[in-house]
Each structure stands twice: as structure tokens, then as C-alpha cells.
Motif scaffolding. Structure first.
Motif, PDB file in Angstrom:
ATOM      1  N   ASN A 359       0.823  -1.209   0.000  1.00  0.00           N
ATOM      2  CA  ASN A 359       0.000   0.000   0.000  1.00  0.00           C
ATOM      3  C   ASN A 359       0.857   1.259   0.000  1.00  0.00           C
ATOM      4  N   ALA A 360       1.993   1.217   0.752  1.00  0.00           N
ATOM      5  CA  ALA A 360       2.881   2.377   0.755  1.00  0.00           C
ATOM      6  C   ALA A 360       3.431   2.630  -0.645  1.00  0.00           C
ATOM      7  N   ALA A 361       3.748   1.555  -1.379  1.00  0.00           N
ATOM      8  CA  ALA A 361       4.227   1.710  -2.748  1.00  0.00           C
ATOM      9  C   ALA A 361       3.144   2.304  -3.641  1.00  0.00           C
ATOM     10  N   VAL A 362       1.893   1.858  -3.453  1.00  0.00           N
ATOM     11  CA  VAL A 362       0.780   2.420  -4.227  1.00  0.00           C
ATOM     12  C   VAL A 362       0.612   3.904  -3.900  1.00  0.00           C
ATOM     13  N   ALA A 363       0.742   4.250  -2.619  1.00  0.00           N
ATOM     14  CA  ALA A 363       0.620   5.657  -2.224  1.00  0.00           C
ATOM     15  C   ALA A 363       1.698   6.501  -2.887  1.00  0.00           C
ATOM     16  N   MET A 364       2.947   5.977  -2.956  1.00  0.00           N
ATOM     17  CA  MET A 364       4.012   6.721  -3.617  1.00  0.00           C
ATOM     18  C   MET A 364       3.718   6.887  -5.101  1.00  0.00           C
ATOM     19  N   ALA A 365       3.138   5.858  -5.726  1.00  0.00           N
ATOM     20  CA  ALA A 365       2.777   5.962  -7.141  1.00  0.00           C
ATOM     21  C   ALA A 365       1.728   7.048  -7.348  1.00  0.00           C
ATOM     22  N   CYS A 366       0.757   7.126  -6.430  1.00  0.00           N
ATOM     23  CA  CYS A 366      -0.281   8.165  -6.532  1.00  0.00           C
ATOM     24  C   CYS A 366       0.318   9.555  -6.331  1.00  0.00           C
ATOM     25  N   ILE A 367       1.236   9.680  -5.375  1.00  0.00           N
ATOM     26  CA  ILE A 367       1.870  10.972  -5.127  1.00  0.00           C
ATOM     27  C   ILE A 367       2.684  11.404  -6.344  1.00  0.00           C
ATOM     28  N   LEU A 368       3.385  10.448  -6.984  1.00  0.00           N
ATOM     29  CA  LEU A 368       4.135  10.774  -8.197  1.00  0.00           C
ATOM     30  C   LEU A 368       3.198  11.266  -9.289  1.00  0.00           C
ATOM     31  N   GLU A 369       2.055  10.626  -9.420  1.00  0.00           N
ATOM     32  CA  GLU A 369       1.106  11.002 -10.466  1.00  0.00           C
ATOM     33  C   GLU A 369       0.570  12.409 -10.248  1.00  0.00           C
ATOM     34  N   ARG A 370       0.461  12.823  -8.976  1.00  0.00           N
ATOM     35  CA  ARG A 370      -0.077  14.149  -8.652  1.00  0.00           C
ATOM     36  C   ARG A 370       1.002  15.093  -8.157  1.00  0.00           C
ATOM     37  N   SER A 371       2.267  14.810  -8.470  1.00  0.00           N
ATOM     38  CA  SER A 371       3.385  15.594  -7.922  1.00  0.00           C
ATOM     39  C   SER A 371       3.317  17.065  -8.333  1.00  0.00           C
ATOM     40  N   ASN A 372       2.719  17.358  -9.484  1.00  0.00           N
ATOM     41  CA  ASN A 372       2.614  18.762  -9.917  1.00  0.00           C
ATOM     42  C   ASN A 372       1.705  19.578  -9.016  1.00  0.00           C
ATOM     43  N   PHE A 373       0.850  18.907  -8.251  1.00  0.00           N
ATOM     44  CA  PHE A 373      -0.104  19.610  -7.401  1.00  0.00           C
ATOM     45  C   PHE A 373       0.242  19.481  -5.916  1.00  0.00           C
ATOM     46  N   ILE A 374       1.350  18.833  -5.581  1.00  0.00           N
ATOM     47  CA  ILE A 374       1.721  18.596  -4.189  1.00  0.00           C
ATOM     48  C   ILE A 374       3.016  19.342  -3.910  1.00  0.00           C
ATOM     49  N   ASN A 375       2.958  20.274  -2.964  1.00  0.00           N
ATOM     50  CA  ASN A 375       4.139  21.081  -2.649  1.00  0.00           C
ATOM     51  C   ASN A 375       5.175  20.292  -1.866  1.00  0.00           C
ATOM     52  N   SER A 376       4.738  19.447  -0.924  1.00  0.00           N
ATOM     53  CA  SER A 376       5.651  18.683  -0.069  1.00  0.00           C
ATOM     54  C   SER A 376       5.245  17.214  -0.091  1.00  0.00           C
ATOM     55  N   PRO A 377       5.826  16.412  -0.978  1.00  0.00           N
ATOM     56  CA  PRO A 377       5.468  14.991  -1.026  1.00  0.00           C
ATOM     57  C   PRO A 377       5.696  14.271   0.303  1.00  0.00           C
TER      58      PRO A 377
END
Length: 413
Positions: A359-377
């Protein structure tokens, strides 16, 4: 006395005592009669990092040796070459004069050549009526002849160290593969043990390993990985011995084991179907924890890997071989993405502990996909971890949202 062998540089360049000491050593030594100049040059190339020399300094030394007419360095024939900077620049593949001066200084500081400066700083030679050189001003190659044996031994040591480094990396690769496959087999086959924690330790070791390590860093990572491999093997060996001890036990032995509140079978999503009605009812406080653990694993099974990759296609580029075919490859890619996005190892380890490695790996994949909208991953992942620990977060809505954004929302629905 060796006053005739000591020279000081022309112009503003200071006379350093270290260089004077080297001139004394060369004057007092008894160099070999002759040595093949390109063999010495290859030894210098092999050991250039030990002297702190750049590749351009090697190119300049190569150019200097081309101005020595013989193939062998021979002290009886004189070892001073006197090319101009323009000639040196041409033979050194056209480097600029400032770079040429800097690299010549590096060769002098390394003790591989010496300056024999004229009264006006020019490089030239006095010749006899027969055309033979009587006195030359320029760069003296005597240190190469004097230190030829030292350079050869040093080159052998560098080659041996390179071999040891290569073998250490090979050993680390094999050890890493063993640990990865043993953990995967244990998880997939439901072996007893806290394999989620072992997985977290494994990911932590890899996250601390730099992308371009030196010998000491490889040895450090190898030591940690070997300890982890021993621990994994011990856990599996204890399981085998336990099965052998209880292989002929009474039929109700399994029922007695399942009555313990901390039985490892709680962690298997299919354990209720396998055990049927023989599973005694757990105390309410214990069953809540077991239900949460089951929910985590069932959540992983509920999201096929293909669905995750359709929702988060960017992480495919970070797979071990440019693609992702298994959950372990997704977890490996997540570690790379974590480092790239600046998420700290502690934040990712906490996520693995709270959500599970998959699940942590899936969460990182989601954060990468939305990295343009996330200031602090990193802060975003810690927030998801905290909400997950409180039972307020699920990956389902996030994956659905990404699928919809990729134009697959209707197909999933």
C-alpha cells in the motif's frame, strides 16, 4: 651537496619546500637505466585518482611525452622537453591555455614532472656545434623514470582494489536478490513471522544505499544486508523445525494453536475460509486489531496491480527494467521515486509500517502522479500515514480519481 639539481620556478610561482624535497629525493636516487615511456604513462593513467589528477592532466602528460623523441626514457640522453604552450595545446586536443597551465601545475604538484625554468621563463635549449642539446629549459621527465617502479606497484594495487570493489558489488547483488526472493516467497506462501517489518527493514537498507557508492558504502550496505539475510534464513529454519516437531501431532493441535490471540493465521486473508467454524471467537479488543490487519491485506488484494498501473502510469518508467510486472517491482520503483521526490526514509518506513509495504508503494505511485499539485510529497505522505493509522484513509477513492482523470473511470465503474 646537490645544489646543482635544485631549481626554483620563474615569475610569481612560489618555491614550495615540498617540491624542493622531491628534487632532493630524485637527485639522491639511482633511477633505472631506461624504461618504456608509454608503460609508465599507462601506470599513471591507472593511478591518476590516487594523485588527484583529472583526465585533462593525463592528456597534457601524453602530449609532453610525444615531445620526447625516444620510446624509452633514458637519463643519459636528457629528459627535459621544451615545447611551447601552443604546441602543447595542439597535441593535448586543443585545450585552452588557462586549462593547460592549471593541468601542468597539477602534474608538478603530483611529483610526476619538474620545471626547469630559464632566466626569462621561456622554454628552449642550447645546442653544440654538432646539434646535440647541451642545456635545456622546460619540463623535466626525470620523476617518471625515478618513480617508475613505485608507479607500477601502485597501478597493481589500484587494479586489485578495483577487482575487490567489483566483487563486493557482485556479492551485494546476490545477497540483495536472496533476501528479496526469500521475503517474497514467505509472504506469498503465508509463512509465520512479521514479514511486513522485515520488508520495511529491507527497503530501509536500500534507501540508505547511494546511487553511486564507493567501496566503503558498498561494504556497509553488504554487512547490513547479510545480517538481514541471516535473520530471514533463521526465521524460515525455525518454521521448518516447528513443522517437523508438530508433524505427527493430534488432529486438534491446529485448533489449539488457532485459539491463541496472536496466531499468525490472523494475518492471512483466507484463514477464515480455511478454518471454518472451528475458529473460536476472539475477545472483542483483540478481534478489532485482527480485523484491521485483515482489512489492510484484503485492500491490497482488492486493487489488482494492473489497475494501479493504469491509474499511475508514470511509475512504470522507474521499474527495475523499465517496466513493472510484479508487486515487488512496484515496491522497488517506489523506493526510487521516494528518493527522487525528496521523501525521507523515515517517512516512507512509517508509511510501510502503517499501510503495509504494498500500500505504501501504491501511495508513492499516486503521489508521483499528482506531484505537480503537491508542494511537499514528504509531508503529504506523513499525513496519509497518520490518517491511515486512525482508519480515516483508503487508497480506493484516490485510485478511482486518478483512473477517472486518465479517462478510464467509466470502464472501472
Amino acid at each position: 651537496m646537490h645544489t646543482g639539481h635544485i631549481t626554483t620556478p620563474f615569475g610569481r610561482r612560489p618555491a614550495k619546500l615540498a617540491l624542493v624535497k622531491e628534487q632532493f629525493a630524485i637527485a639522491a636516487s639511482t633511477p633505472s637505466t631506461r624504461v618504456e615511456k608509454w608503460k609508465v604513462f599507462r601506470d599513471v593513467c591507472e593511478t591518476r585518482e590516487r594523485f588527484g589528477l583529472q583526465d585533462r592532466a593525463i592528456a597534457v602528460l601524453d602530449a609532453l611525452l610525444t615531445f620526447y623523441p625516444d620510446t624509452q626514457l633514458d637519463a643519459s640522453n636528457g629528459l627535459v622537453v621544451f615545447p611551447s604552450n601552443a604546441q602543447l595545446s595542439v597535441r593535448a586536443h586543443g585545450i585552452t591555455e588557462s586549462t593547460l597551465r592549471r593541468q601542468l601545475g597539477a602534474l608538478v604538484d603530483a611529483g610526476l614532472i619538474m620545471r626547469r625554468d630559464s632566466p626569462n621563463g621561456k622554454r628552449y635549449a642550447h645546442r653544440s656545434r654538432d646539434g646535440e642539446i647541451e642545456k635545456a629549459y622546460g619540463f623535466d621527465l626525470s620523476p617518471l623514470l625515478t618513480r617508475s617502479t613505485e608507479l607500477a606497484l601502485l597501478a597493481q594495487d589500484v587494479a586489485a582494489e578495483r577487482m575487490r570493489f567489483r566483487r563486493a558489488k557482485e556479492t551485494l547483488t546476490i545477497c540483495r536478490r536472496d533476501v528479496r526472493k526469500l521475503i517474497t516467497a514467505a509472504i506469498e506462501e503465508g509463512a509465520p513471522g512479521n514479514w511486513g517489518h522485515v520488508e520495511t527493514v529491507y527497503i530501509g537498507i536500500l534507501s540508505r544505499h547511494p546511487r553511486y557508492p564507493d567501496r566503503n558504502q558498498v561494504d556497509t550496505t553488504l554487512g547490513e544486508m547479510e545480517l538481514l539475510r541471516e535473520e530471514v534464513i533463521n526465521m524460515l529454519e525455525m518454521q521448518v523445525e516447528s513443522k517437523n516437531m508438530h508433524g505427527n501431532a493430534a488432529p486438534n493441535d491446529r485448533h489449539i494453536q488457532n485459539s491463541k490471540t496472536e496466531s499468525i493465521n490472523e494475518l492471512e486473508p483466507s484463514s477464515e475460509k480455511e478454518q471454518g467454524a472451528n475458529v473460536p471467537e476472539e475477545p472483542k479488543t483483540k478481534s478489532v486489531a485482527g480485523t484491521k490487519t485483515k482489512a489492510k491485506l484484503e485492500q491490497i488484494k482488492a486493487f489488482p496491480l494492473g489497475m494501479v498501473l493504469r491509474a499511475c502510469p508514470q511509475i512504470i518508467d522507474y521499474g527495475p527494467v523499465g517496466g513493472i510486472a510484479h508487486w515487488r517491482e512496484l515496491m522497488t520503483a517506489a523506493v526510487v521515486v521516494r528518493s527522487m521526490l525528496g521523501v525521507s526514509p523515515s517517512a516512507y518506513e512509517e508509511a510501510c509500517s502503517a499501510m503495509g509495504p504494498e500500500n505504501a508503494a501504491v501511495a508513492m505511485a499516486c503521489i508521483l502522479e499528482r506531484s505537480n499539485f503537491i508542494n511537499s510529497p514528504g509531508g503529504y505522505l506523513r499525513d496519509l500515514t497518520k490518517r491511515s493509522e486512525q482508519g480515516e484513509f483508503s487508497l480506493g477513492p484516490m485510485l478511482m480519481s486518478l483512473l477517472k482523470a486518465n479517462g478510464e473511470g467509466s470502464a472501472v465503474a
